[in-house]
Design a protein around this motif. Structure first.
Motif, short mmCIF file in Angstrom:
data_model
loop_
_atom_site.label_atom_id
_atom_site.label_comp_id
_atom_site.label_asym_id
_atom_site.label_seq_id
_atom_site.Cartn_x
_atom_site.Cartn_y
_atom_site.Cartn_z
N ASP A 6 10.39 22.72 35.76
CA ASP A 6 9.13 23.14 35.92
C ASP A 6 8.98 24.26 35.03
O ASP A 6 8.94 25.51 35.34
CB ASP A 6 8.72 23.50 37.49
N ASN A 28 2.09 23.22 33.83
CA ASN A 28 0.66 23.25 34.36
C ASN A 28 0.03 24.46 33.29
O ASN A 28 0.70 25.09 32.44
CB ASN A 28 0.74 23.71 35.60
N LYS A 83 -1.69 14.97 34.70
CA LYS A 83 -1.81 16.09 35.86
C LYS A 83 -3.30 16.24 36.10
O LYS A 83 -4.01 16.84 35.37
CB LYS A 83 -0.92 17.30 35.55
N PHE A 129 2.71 21.63 47.14
CA PHE A 129 3.04 22.84 46.70
C PHE A 129 3.71 23.71 47.81
O PHE A 129 3.30 24.56 48.75
CB PHE A 129 1.98 23.95 46.19
N ARG A 132 3.97 27.70 48.05
CA ARG A 132 2.48 28.15 48.34
C ARG A 132 2.15 28.08 49.80
O ARG A 132 1.49 28.89 50.31
CB ARG A 132 1.50 27.80 47.42
N ALA A 164 6.73 20.51 44.71
CA ALA A 164 6.48 21.38 43.65
C ALA A 164 6.27 22.71 44.24
O ALA A 164 6.52 23.04 45.60
CB ALA A 164 5.33 21.15 42.77
N SER A 165 6.23 23.70 43.27
CA SER A 165 6.25 25.33 43.87
C SER A 165 7.50 25.66 44.50
O SER A 165 7.53 25.99 45.55
CB SER A 165 4.93 25.53 44.70
N ARG A 167 10.74 27.78 45.03
CA ARG A 167 10.86 29.01 44.66
C ARG A 167 12.40 29.61 45.08
O ARG A 167 12.84 30.35 44.52
CB ARG A 167 10.12 30.02 45.70
N THR A 184 10.53 19.35 41.42
CA THR A 184 10.41 19.92 40.35
C THR A 184 10.65 21.60 40.43
O THR A 184 10.14 22.21 41.27
CB THR A 184 9.06 20.04 39.33
O1 G3P Z 1 4.13 22.55 39.74
C1 G3P Z 1 3.65 23.72 40.31
C2 G3P Z 1 4.36 24.93 40.38
O2 G3P Z 1 4.71 25.40 39.09
C3 G3P Z 1 3.62 26.04 41.04
O3 G3P Z 1 4.66 26.96 41.29
O4 G3P Z 1 5.69 29.15 42.14
O5 G3P Z 1 3.38 29.22 40.91
O6 G3P Z 1 3.29 28.23 43.26
P1 G3P Z 1 4.32 28.39 41.93
#
Ligand code: G3P
Length: 229
Positions: A6, A28, A83, A129, A132, A164-165, A167, A184
């Motif tokens: 990512d 993104n 996307k 996500f 998040r 995604a998202s 951490r 990702t």
């Molecule tokens: O692919 C979406 C991702 O990049 C968002 O990650 O950590 O900004 O919530 P984040």
């Protein structure tokens, strides 16, 4: 489970590509802005390097605009996945792009019913996500589990779940346990996936013990042994 990176940073992608485990890349608008440089050239260069799916996001917010941008982005490279945000306008765009044979990654998914609708619209990937969702005190792991269960109930839905998202490494474990098709992963988390102090300690001990044997040259030993047969 497929592993995507990512990021929009080519140096990071080159480094992880060399590990031999990279299946694709997601970008993104925030990642593209952070990286700087030309958007289209960047996604083209990434697609040439990884030779796998590379998500590039539309900016238009109306269906027609998303479809126009999506069709153009798809012409940049055969590996581009368009996307699209999970809005009502986005759903309409996904349906039209799918009818054109263009792959889509429907992003900003925060609850299972959104994922069901994206799949019905013909999304190639759905991006829940995880991080998040954890941020707002619901379970990112539950979100992925529920989407995987729902998709598993209906064979006609062939949308892939792309966690995604992410951490931290535990999010990758949760995605794999839930049966996500793809995770990702940001560069920093990817590096942490391999780190374990016991691996380093064990490796050092093996090398130390090996240094005490009379002949430490494995290549020489194998070559001589093969020649003597
Ligand atoms: O692919 C979406 C991702 O990049 C968002 O990650 O950590 O900004 O919530 P984040």
């Amino acid at each position: 489970m497929k592993i995507f990176l990512d990021t929009a940073n080519l140096d990071e992608i080159r480094e992880i590509y060399d590990w031999g485990i990279l299946d694709g890349v997601t970008t993104n608008p925030s990642l593209i802005a952070k990286n700087g440089g030309d958007f289209i050239q960047t996604v083209y260069d990434i697609a040439e390097l990884v030779q796998g799916p590379v998500s590039a996001e539309v900016i238009a917010q109306d269906t027609d605009g998303m479809v126009r941008e999506g069709r153009l982005l798809a012409r940049v490279h055969e590996h581009i996945v368009v996307k699209v945000p999970l809005t009502t306008q986005g759903l309409g765009a996904v349906r039209q792009l799918a009818d054109d044979g263009i792959k889509t990654n429907v992003t900003l998914c925060f609850q299972p019913v959104q994922a069901l609708l994206a799949a019905k619209a013909g999304a190639t990937y759905i991006s829940p996500f995880v991080g998040r969702v954890d941020d707002i005190a619901w379970g990112g792991d539950e979100l992925i589990e529920q989407i995987c269960s729902i998709y598993g109930n209906y064979m006609e839905l062939d949308t892939q779940v792309l966690a995604a998202s992410i951490r931290h490494p535990q999010h990758v474990v949760q995605a794999a346990l839930a049966g996500a098709d793809v995770a990702t992963i940001p560069y920093g988390v990817m590096k942490k996936l391999l780190d374990h102090p016991l691996t380093d300690i064990g490796n050092e001990k093996f090398l130390k013990d090996w240094s005490t044997v009379p002949d430490t040259d494995i290549e020489g030993q194998v070559t001589r042994w093969l020649e003597s047969r």
